[in-house]
Design a protein around this motif. Structure first.
Motif, PDB file in Angstrom:
ATOM      1  N   SER A 291      -1.698   7.780  -1.658  1.00  0.00           N
ATOM      2  CA  SER A 291      -2.101   9.024  -1.009  1.00  0.00           C
ATOM      3  C   SER A 291      -3.045   9.823  -1.898  1.00  0.00           C
ATOM      4  CB  SER A 291      -0.866   9.880  -0.704  1.00  0.00           C
ATOM      5  OG  SER A 291      -1.226  11.163  -0.284  1.00  0.00           O
ATOM      6  N   ILE A 292      -4.236  10.054  -1.398  1.00  0.00           N
ATOM      7  CA  ILE A 292      -5.192  10.892  -2.120  1.00  0.00           C
ATOM      8  C   ILE A 292      -4.694  12.331  -2.152  1.00  0.00           C
ATOM      9  CG2 ILE A 292      -7.522  11.877  -1.987  1.00  0.00           C
ATOM     10  CD1 ILE A 292      -8.488   9.109  -1.104  1.00  0.00           C
ATOM     11  N   THR A 293      -4.095  12.781  -1.061  1.00  0.00           N
ATOM     12  CA  THR A 293      -3.579  14.151  -0.977  1.00  0.00           C
ATOM     13  C   THR A 293      -2.523  14.409  -2.046  1.00  0.00           C
ATOM     14  OG1 THR A 293      -4.013  14.204   1.398  1.00  0.00           O
ATOM     15  CG2 THR A 293      -2.463  15.829   0.546  1.00  0.00           C
ATOM     16  N   GLU A 294      -1.588  13.480  -2.210  1.00  0.00           N
ATOM     17  CA  GLU A 294      -0.527  13.656  -3.208  1.00  0.00           C
ATOM     18  C   GLU A 294      -1.084  13.659  -4.627  1.00  0.00           C
ATOM     19  OE1 GLU A 294       2.677  14.507  -2.697  1.00  0.00           O
ATOM     20  OE2 GLU A 294       1.997  14.676  -0.614  1.00  0.00           O
ATOM     21  N   VAL A 295      -2.048  12.807  -4.881  1.00  0.00           N
ATOM     22  CA  VAL A 295      -2.677  12.763  -6.212  1.00  0.00           C
ATOM     23  C   VAL A 295      -3.386  14.083  -6.493  1.00  0.00           C
ATOM     24  CG1 VAL A 295      -4.452  11.641  -7.614  1.00  0.00           C
ATOM     25  CG2 VAL A 295      -2.891  10.259  -6.218  1.00  0.00           C
ATOM     26  N   ALA A 296      -4.092  14.602  -5.499  1.00  0.00           N
ATOM     27  CA  ALA A 296      -4.797  15.875  -5.667  1.00  0.00           C
ATOM     28  C   ALA A 296      -3.816  17.003  -5.969  1.00  0.00           C
ATOM     29  CB  ALA A 296      -5.607  16.192  -4.413  1.00  0.00           C
TER      30      ALA A 296
ATOM     31  N   LYS B   6      -7.297   7.419 -14.150  1.00  0.00           N
ATOM     32  CA  LYS B   6      -6.032   8.087 -13.812  1.00  0.00           C
ATOM     33  C   LYS B   6      -5.923   8.288 -12.302  1.00  0.00           C
ATOM     34  CE  LYS B   6      -3.638  12.450 -14.338  1.00  0.00           C
ATOM     35  NZ  LYS B   6      -3.721  13.801 -14.838  1.00  0.00           N
ATOM     36  N   TYR B   7      -6.983   8.768 -11.684  1.00  0.00           N
ATOM     37  CA  TYR B   7      -6.975   8.957 -10.231  1.00  0.00           C
ATOM     38  C   TYR B   7      -6.792   7.625  -9.513  1.00  0.00           C
ATOM     39  CZ  TYR B   7      -8.730  13.798 -10.694  1.00  0.00           C
ATOM     40  OH  TYR B   7      -8.892  15.136 -10.989  1.00  0.00           O
ATOM     41  N   PHE B   8      -7.499   6.601  -9.968  1.00  0.00           N
ATOM     42  CA  PHE B   8      -7.374   5.288  -9.339  1.00  0.00           C
ATOM     43  C   PHE B   8      -5.941   4.777  -9.398  1.00  0.00           C
ATOM     44  CE2 PHE B   8      -7.153   0.690 -10.167  1.00  0.00           C
ATOM     45  CZ  PHE B   8      -7.418   0.243  -8.888  1.00  0.00           C
ATOM     46  N   ILE B   9      -5.349   4.798 -10.567  1.00  0.00           N
ATOM     47  CA  ILE B   9      -3.978   4.298 -10.734  1.00  0.00           C
ATOM     48  C   ILE B   9      -2.993   5.138  -9.934  1.00  0.00           C
ATOM     49  CG2 ILE B   9      -2.114   4.002 -12.422  1.00  0.00           C
ATOM     50  CD1 ILE B   9      -4.376   3.160 -14.412  1.00  0.00           C
ATOM     51  N   SER B  10      -3.201   6.442  -9.917  1.00  0.00           N
ATOM     52  CA  SER B  10      -2.312   7.323  -9.166  1.00  0.00           C
ATOM     53  C   SER B  10      -2.394   7.075  -7.665  1.00  0.00           C
ATOM     54  CB  SER B  10      -2.621   8.793  -9.463  1.00  0.00           C
ATOM     55  OG  SER B  10      -2.374   9.078 -10.816  1.00  0.00           O
ATOM     56  N   VAL B  11      -3.603   6.932  -7.139  1.00  0.00           N
ATOM     57  CA  VAL B  11      -3.766   6.654  -5.708  1.00  0.00           C
ATOM     58  C   VAL B  11      -3.171   5.284  -5.384  1.00  0.00           C
ATOM     59  CG1 VAL B  11      -5.421   6.242  -3.842  1.00  0.00           C
ATOM     60  CG2 VAL B  11      -5.753   8.168  -5.389  1.00  0.00           C
ATOM     61  N   ALA B  12      -3.381   4.318  -6.261  1.00  0.00           N
ATOM     62  CA  ALA B  12      -2.812   2.983  -6.049  1.00  0.00           C
ATOM     63  C   ALA B  12      -1.290   3.044  -6.016  1.00  0.00           C
ATOM     64  CB  ALA B  12      -3.280   2.032  -7.145  1.00  0.00           C
ATOM     65  N   SER B  13      -0.707   3.842  -6.888  1.00  0.00           N
ATOM     66  CA  SER B  13       0.753   3.947  -6.966  1.00  0.00           C
ATOM     67  C   SER B  13       1.348   4.743  -5.818  1.00  0.00           C
ATOM     68  CB  SER B  13       1.168   4.612  -8.281  1.00  0.00           C
ATOM     69  OG  SER B  13       0.754   3.852  -9.369  1.00  0.00           O
ATOM     70  N   LEU B  14       0.739   5.882  -5.514  1.00  0.00           N
ATOM     71  CA  LEU B  14       1.289   6.778  -4.495  1.00  0.00           C
ATOM     72  C   LEU B  14       0.809   6.450  -3.084  1.00  0.00           C
ATOM     73  CD1 LEU B  14       0.968  10.189  -6.372  1.00  0.00           C
ATOM     74  CD2 LEU B  14       3.038   8.827  -6.036  1.00  0.00           C
TER      75      LEU B  14
ATOM     76  N   VAL C   1      -6.237  19.540  -8.196  1.00  0.00           N
ATOM     77  CA  VAL C   1      -7.642  19.489  -7.812  1.00  0.00           C
ATOM     78  C   VAL C   1      -7.711  19.321  -6.297  1.00  0.00           C
ATOM     79  CG1 VAL C   1      -8.420  18.519 -10.014  1.00  0.00           C
ATOM     80  CG2 VAL C   1      -7.815  16.983  -8.137  1.00  0.00           C
ATOM     81  N   SER C   2      -8.905  19.454  -5.754  1.00  0.00           N
ATOM     82  CA  SER C   2      -9.057  19.302  -4.305  1.00  0.00           C
ATOM     83  C   SER C   2      -8.954  17.826  -3.915  1.00  0.00           C
ATOM     84  CB  SER C   2     -10.394  19.867  -3.836  1.00  0.00           C
ATOM     85  OG  SER C   2     -11.452  19.069  -4.289  1.00  0.00           O
ATOM     86  N   GLN C   3      -8.570  17.630  -2.673  1.00  0.00           N
ATOM     87  CA  GLN C   3      -8.490  16.280  -2.133  1.00  0.00           C
ATOM     88  C   GLN C   3      -9.866  15.621  -2.158  1.00  0.00           C
ATOM     89  OE1 GLN C   3      -6.699  16.191   1.727  1.00  0.00           O
ATOM     90  NE2 GLN C   3      -7.238  14.062   2.104  1.00  0.00           N
ATOM     91  N   SER C   4     -10.893  16.391  -1.852  1.00  0.00           N
ATOM     92  CA  SER C   4     -12.244  15.819  -1.840  1.00  0.00           C
ATOM     93  C   SER C   4     -12.687  15.387  -3.240  1.00  0.00           C
ATOM     94  CB  SER C   4     -13.247  16.796  -1.230  1.00  0.00           C
ATOM     95  OG  SER C   4     -13.364  17.951  -2.019  1.00  0.00           O
ATOM     96  N   ALA C   5     -12.223  16.074  -4.279  1.00  0.00           N
ATOM     97  CA  ALA C   5     -12.578  15.690  -5.652  1.00  0.00           C
ATOM     98  C   ALA C   5     -12.018  14.305  -5.984  1.00  0.00           C
ATOM     99  CB  ALA C   5     -12.071  16.719  -6.649  1.00  0.00           C
ATOM    100  N   VAL C   6     -10.779  14.070  -5.603  1.00  0.00           N
ATOM    101  CA  VAL C   6     -10.171  12.757  -5.855  1.00  0.00           C
ATOM    102  C   VAL C   6     -10.865  11.689  -5.018  1.00  0.00           C
ATOM    103  CG1 VAL C   6      -8.045  11.386  -5.717  1.00  0.00           C
ATOM    104  CG2 VAL C   6      -7.936  13.772  -6.463  1.00  0.00           C
ATOM    105  N   SER C   7     -11.091  11.990  -3.753  1.00  0.00           N
ATOM    106  CA  SER C   7     -11.735  11.048  -2.852  1.00  0.00           C
ATOM    107  C   SER C   7     -13.127  10.666  -3.343  1.00  0.00           C
ATOM    108  CB  SER C   7     -11.819  11.655  -1.447  1.00  0.00           C
ATOM    109  OG  SER C   7     -12.380  10.749  -0.548  1.00  0.00           O
TER     110      SER C   7
END
Length: 78
Positions: free
Chosen positions: A29-34, A19-27, A39-45
């Motif tokens: 932005s790691i910040t926007e996905v977080a 889910k995080y991978f697809i969301s970052v690919a789509s948006l 969740v925190s930006q560092s968690a997604v990263s």
């Protein structure tokens, strides 16, 4: 051959990681996905980085604060 290796490794991942991978690919932005995932930006990263380490392929090109899906990421995503 590389595609087969990557797909075998991907099949073992959990849904949150995908889910995080697809969301970052789509948006793009790691910040926007977080923010969307509460969740925190560092968690997604960290999750994205662990995914890349697990399959042995970088999925995004990183330059400063920007992140963009690369060819390997596009293969996985689409």
């Amino acid at each position: 051959m590389l595609n087969q290796i990557v797909m075998n490794r991907v099949s073992k991942m959990n849904l949150t990681t995908l889910k995080y991978f697809i969301s970052v690919a789509s948006l793009g932005s790691i910040t926007e996905v977080a923010k969307e995932a509460y969740v925190s930006q560092s968690a997604v990263s960290k999750t994205i980085k662990q995914l890349e380490e697990e399959i042995g392929v970088e999925l995004f090109d990183r330059e400063g604060r920007t992140i963009k899906l690369n060819q390997q990421g596009k293969f996985l995503c689409f």
